[in-house]
Design a protein around this motif. Structure first.
Motif, PDB file in Angstrom:
ATOM      1  N   PHE A  42       0.805  -1.215   0.000  1.00 49.76           N
ATOM      2  CA  PHE A  42       0.000   0.000   0.000  1.00 49.76           C
ATOM      3  C   PHE A  42       0.844   1.274   0.000  1.00 49.76           C
ATOM      4  O   PHE A  42       0.372   2.320  -0.454  1.00 49.76           O
ATOM      5  CB  PHE A  42      -0.934   0.019   1.212  1.00 49.76           C
ATOM      6  CG  PHE A  42      -1.819  -1.184   1.318  1.00 49.76           C
ATOM      7  CD1 PHE A  42      -2.246  -1.862   0.185  1.00 49.76           C
ATOM      8  CD2 PHE A  42      -2.220  -1.661   2.553  1.00 49.76           C
ATOM      9  CE1 PHE A  42      -3.052  -2.987   0.277  1.00 49.76           C
ATOM     10  CE2 PHE A  42      -3.037  -2.780   2.658  1.00 49.76           C
ATOM     11  CZ  PHE A  42      -3.445  -3.445   1.522  1.00 49.76           C
ATOM     12  N   MET A  43       2.089   1.218   0.475  1.00 48.97           N
ATOM     13  CA  MET A  43       2.918   2.414   0.568  1.00 48.97           C
ATOM     14  C   MET A  43       4.169   2.296  -0.311  1.00 48.97           C
ATOM     15  O   MET A  43       4.441   3.164  -1.138  1.00 48.97           O
ATOM     16  CB  MET A  43       3.294   2.674   2.033  1.00 48.97           C
ATOM     17  CG  MET A  43       2.056   2.872   2.922  1.00 48.97           C
ATOM     18  SD  MET A  43       2.406   2.884   4.692  1.00 48.97           S
ATOM     19  CE  MET A  43       2.682   4.623   4.978  1.00 48.97           C
ATOM     20  N   ASN A  44       4.907   1.206  -0.153  1.00 46.66           N
ATOM     21  CA  ASN A  44       6.118   1.034  -0.942  1.00 46.66           C
ATOM     22  C   ASN A  44       5.807   0.891  -2.434  1.00 46.66           C
ATOM     23  O   ASN A  44       6.377   1.592  -3.278  1.00 46.66           O
ATOM     24  CB  ASN A  44       6.897  -0.181  -0.432  1.00 46.66           C
ATOM     25  CG  ASN A  44       8.279  -0.291  -1.033  1.00 46.66           C
ATOM     26  OD1 ASN A  44       8.424  -0.550  -2.221  1.00 46.66           O
ATOM     27  ND2 ASN A  44       9.296  -0.097  -0.210  1.00 46.66           N
ATOM     28  N   ILE A  45       4.901  -0.008  -2.753  1.00 38.60           N
ATOM     29  CA  ILE A  45       4.516  -0.204  -4.152  1.00 38.60           C
ATOM     30  C   ILE A  45       3.865   1.057  -4.712  1.00 38.60           C
ATOM     31  O   ILE A  45       4.078   1.426  -5.879  1.00 38.60           O
ATOM     32  CB  ILE A  45       3.574  -1.411  -4.295  1.00 38.60           C
ATOM     33  CG1 ILE A  45       4.299  -2.710  -3.932  1.00 38.60           C
ATOM     34  CG2 ILE A  45       3.018  -1.495  -5.709  1.00 38.60           C
ATOM     35  CD1 ILE A  45       5.451  -3.067  -4.838  1.00 38.60           C
ATOM     36  N   ARG A  46       3.106   1.738  -3.884  1.00 41.72           N
ATOM     37  CA  ARG A  46       2.490   3.003  -4.312  1.00 41.72           C
ATOM     38  C   ARG A  46       3.570   4.007  -4.696  1.00 41.72           C
ATOM     39  O   ARG A  46       3.435   4.716  -5.709  1.00 41.72           O
ATOM     40  CB  ARG A  46       1.622   3.554  -3.183  1.00 41.72           C
ATOM     41  CG  ARG A  46       0.883   4.856  -3.510  1.00 41.72           C
ATOM     42  CD  ARG A  46      -0.064   4.689  -4.666  1.00 41.72           C
ATOM     43  NE  ARG A  46      -1.038   5.755  -4.770  1.00 41.72           N
ATOM     44  CZ  ARG A  46      -1.479   6.243  -5.913  1.00 41.72           C
ATOM     45  NH1 ARG A  46      -1.017   5.773  -7.065  1.00 41.72           N
ATOM     46  NH2 ARG A  46      -2.392   7.200  -5.939  1.00 41.72           N
ATOM     47  N   SER A  47       4.651   4.073  -3.916  1.00 43.44           N
ATOM     48  CA  SER A  47       5.740   5.008  -4.235  1.00 43.44           C
ATOM     49  C   SER A  47       6.392   4.655  -5.565  1.00 43.44           C
ATOM     50  O   SER A  47       6.772   5.532  -6.335  1.00 43.44           O
ATOM     51  CB  SER A  47       6.781   5.025  -3.116  1.00 43.44           C
ATOM     52  OG  SER A  47       7.588   3.869  -3.116  1.00 43.44           O
ATOM     53  N   MET A  95      12.110  10.364  -6.709  1.00 42.74           N
ATOM     54  CA  MET A  95      11.929   9.223  -5.804  1.00 42.74           C
ATOM     55  C   MET A  95      11.535   9.708  -4.415  1.00 42.74           C
ATOM     56  O   MET A  95      10.628   9.147  -3.778  1.00 42.74           O
ATOM     57  CB  MET A  95      13.228   8.415  -5.741  1.00 42.74           C
ATOM     58  CG  MET A  95      13.112   7.102  -4.965  1.00 42.74           C
ATOM     59  SD  MET A  95      12.186   5.821  -5.866  1.00 42.74           S
ATOM     60  CE  MET A  95      10.604   5.833  -5.000  1.00 42.74           C
ATOM     61  N   LYS A  96      12.195  10.751  -3.944  1.00 37.83           N
ATOM     62  CA  LYS A  96      11.889  11.289  -2.616  1.00 37.83           C
ATOM     63  C   LYS A  96      10.449  11.802  -2.544  1.00 37.83           C
ATOM     64  O   LYS A  96       9.740  11.570  -1.559  1.00 37.83           O
ATOM     65  CB  LYS A  96      12.862  12.415  -2.269  1.00 37.83           C
ATOM     66  CG  LYS A  96      12.663  12.991  -0.882  1.00 37.83           C
ATOM     67  CD  LYS A  96      13.670  14.101  -0.594  1.00 37.83           C
ATOM     68  CE  LYS A  96      13.456  14.689   0.800  1.00 37.83           C
ATOM     69  NZ  LYS A  96      14.411  15.789   1.086  1.00 37.83           N
ATOM     70  N   GLU A  97      10.011  12.501  -3.604  1.00 38.88           N
ATOM     71  CA  GLU A  97       8.649  13.024  -3.627  1.00 38.88           C
ATOM     72  C   GLU A  97       7.617  11.899  -3.603  1.00 38.88           C
ATOM     73  O   GLU A  97       6.601  11.973  -2.898  1.00 38.88           O
ATOM     74  CB  GLU A  97       8.449  13.898  -4.863  1.00 38.88           C
ATOM     75  CG  GLU A  97       9.212  15.219  -4.805  1.00 38.88           C
ATOM     76  CD  GLU A  97       9.133  15.999  -6.108  1.00 38.88           C
ATOM     77  OE1 GLU A  97       9.574  17.163  -6.115  1.00 38.88           O
ATOM     78  OE2 GLU A  97       8.627  15.441  -7.113  1.00 38.88           O
ATOM     79  N   ALA A  98       7.878  10.842  -4.381  1.00 40.98           N
ATOM     80  CA  ALA A  98       6.958   9.701  -4.407  1.00 40.98           C
ATOM     81  C   ALA A  98       6.932   9.007  -3.052  1.00 40.98           C
ATOM     82  O   ALA A  98       5.870   8.583  -2.565  1.00 40.98           O
ATOM     83  CB  ALA A  98       7.378   8.714  -5.498  1.00 40.98           C
TER      84      ALA A  98
END
Length: 579
Positions: free
Chosen positions: A429-434, A460-463
């Motif tokens: 939900f968070m890592n894959i979303r990034s 990458m940082k923003e995502a």
């Protein structure tokens, strides 16, 4: 793999002989297709031949994947790549025939007994835009020295990298495996060793990613896809509204998973959770499982979920289809390769005895079980989308994890297992979303020109910030360099299939609890038909659900939210144990 001289192995001479024979048969079939007009009888013959050729090509490319995992594939790569490209060209010719057919002829195709099993793929070919032959041949000819070459280059760069941890050099796979160690100092040192190693290679890897993305953008300008995401959705036979509904639901639950990460940080005595502690096991016993114990653990819980899954996994173990050994030359990620001609699979992973390793073993066996269910299915109908590939593997993984949770005897054990499950929720939900957000932003900027290393790190940082919402400290700046999925040349957006698979598997498990043993047949039919239906039709047929609506995804997310609430409630009684 351990047993090279088995039913799948070919030395380079035999491999060359087989690839040349396949190439010759494909060339003959291509001549036949170009020579004759379309008819139901001819199409039946062409599809059946193509199905058999697809199995044989897959047998070769899977062997390359296994040999590549030990850096032993160089003499095989050229012939395997040529076969794969020729097969894709063969499919293009068949698609061209179908797309150009008169409506009456196409209707006759769909009604013919011989083509009945291929109705879904025929409809897809009929509906898709077809390139001119000259465009298609140009793309095919350029791929080996363009798109495919950049993907192979990334793999070679990573295979040669070394990471120094505690004054000892490790491969990427070995260094990465320390992330779930019970030793906090080892986790931290390996994290910064990985950061340093990727920082040294970021210029080269940025070039690789720029070239893969740039090539794909230019290719899609010719093939009619407006974005790489559109290409991915078509590959995975899924509607845009389905993915949008899924992410809409996921985003609404991210604050709850942020609460979980903050609670875990508090358990570890920290104000916020450092990234290198994300995989930290919450167990004071520091329990490890020998490989034999891990296998027994998986088999026992498979038996509770699906008797056929357990029986199959016993076969895979007995036949030594699993290479679990920790070797320096192995690739960084676990994978499963299917061999359709011999109805076998091979699994490669680095097993060190943690619960995470046990769950990876279950995950890869889930992939192998999916391959097994496709035995006897036409080769063209074995081409299932990534979304459903990750559904089978995640179903197996969660079956083991939830079975273990049901048997937990102490609050400490319950908390430990809940944490293992919630780590997977956060990943999806968070890592894959990034990763999804990063890939989208990068493509957008790449359309204007080459993206610098500095700008790539910013994207990458923003995502990461949008997905984690400040819940993790010191995320890896070069995270994009070490994610192999970004560098798969023909699989753009290989990220959302994991989130889809995770939530879809949760729905399947809920359906299993509702229907009991009678669900086994439905589940196996779902896997068997995964290559000849759209994802939405699969959900409608076997779950009676509309997955284009957020409501479907919220059901799975609520199950995960319940895990968070249980975790926070249990942690209040366990904090003194961990601090």
């Amino acid at each position: 793999m351990r047993n090279r001289q088995d039913s799948i192995f070919m030395d380079s001479d035999r491999f060359t002989y087989e690839s040349v024979a396949i190439q010759r048969e494909m060339d003959q079939l291509i001549v036949e297709i170009n020579k004759h007009s379309l008819s139901p009888v001819k199409m039946t013959d062409w599809l059946n031949q193509s199905s058999e050729l697809r199995k044989r090509v897959s047998q070769l490319t899977s062997l390359i994947a296994v040999l590549r995992s030990t850096n032993d594939s160089q003499s095989y790569e050229i012939y395997g790549s040529a076969c794969k490209q020729s097969f894709n060209h063969l499919l293009y010719l068949l698609q061209t025939k179908v797309a150009a057919a008169e409506e009456s002829t196409f209707r006759d195709l769909l009604k013919h007994e011989g083509t009945r099993h291929y109705a879904y793929i025929l409809q897809r070919w009929h509906d898709q835009r077809v390139l001119h032959q000259r465009e298609q041949e140009l793309i095919k000819d350029l791929s080996s020295d363009g798109l495919d070459a950049w993907g192979n280059f990334y793999q070679k760069v990573v295979a040669r990298m070394k990471f120094c941890v505690n004054d000892q050099e490790f491969s990427y796979a070995q260094a990465l495996s320390f992330r779930s160690s019970s030793d906090a100092h080892l986790r931290k040192r390996s994290f910064y060793a990985l950061e340093e190693g990727w920082r040294e290679q970021e210029d080269i890897i940025a070039q690789i990613y720029n070239r893969i993305t740039g090539y794909s953008i230019k290719k899609n300008n010719q093939t009619g896809y407006s974005t790489r995401l559109e290409e991915s959705l078509d590959q995975n036979r899924i509607k845009r509204e389905t993915i949008e509904a899924m992410w809409q639901a996921v985003d609404s639950y991210i604050p709850l998973f942020r609460d979980y990460l903050n609670e875990k940080a508090d358990l570890l005595g920290k104000e916020r959770l450092p990234y290198y502690d994300f995989w930290a096991p919450l167990s004071t016993s520091k329990r490890n499982y020998t490989y034999s114990e891990g296998v027994s653990f998986v088999l026992r819980h498979f038996g509770r979920a699906n008797s056929s899954l357990k029986t199959f996994a016993e076969l895979a173990v007995k036949e030594s289809w699993i290479d679990e050994q920790d070797r320096e030359e192995k690739r960084s990620y676990a994978f499963c390769a299917g061999f359709p001609m011999t109805n076998e699979s091979r699994i490669s992973m680095t097993y060190k005895g943690t619960m995470s390793d046990v769950l990876v073993l279950a995950h890869e066996l889930g992939h192998a079980f999916h391959n097994h269910q496709l035995s006897g299915v036409e080769g063209l109908n074995q081409m299932y989308p990534l979304t459903l590939a990750e559904t089978s593997s995640t179903f197996a993984e969660l079956s083991v994890l939830e079975g273990a949770m049901d048997e937990a005897h102490s609050e400490e054990e319950q908390l430990y297992l809940l944490d293992e499950k919630l780590k997977r929720s956060v990943m999806n939900f968070m890592n894959i979303r990034s990763r999804f957000l990063f890939e989208h932003s990068f493509e957008k900027e790449r359309r204007a020109g080459v993206v610098s290393v500095e700008r790539t790190n910013v994207l990458m940082k923003e995502a990461w910030e949008r997905s984690y919402q400040g819940s993790v400290v010191d995320p890896p700046a070069q995270f994009w360099t070490g994610i192999p999925h970004f560098y798969l040349p023909h699989a753009p957006y290989y990220n959302y299939p994991y989130t889809f698979g995770y939530l879809f598997a949760l729905s399947l498990m809920a359906k299993r609890r509702e229907k009991g043993e009678s669900f086994e047949d439905d589940y196996e039919l779902l896997l068997r038909n995964s290559g000849c239906m759209s994802v939405e039709d699969i959900a409608h047929t076997y779950l009676h659900e509309d997955i284009t609506e957020p409501g479907f995804w919220i059901k799975g997310l609520e199950l995960c939210a319940s895990d968070v609430r249980k975790f926070i409630a249990l942690s209040t009684t366990q904090k003194e144990v961990y601090k």
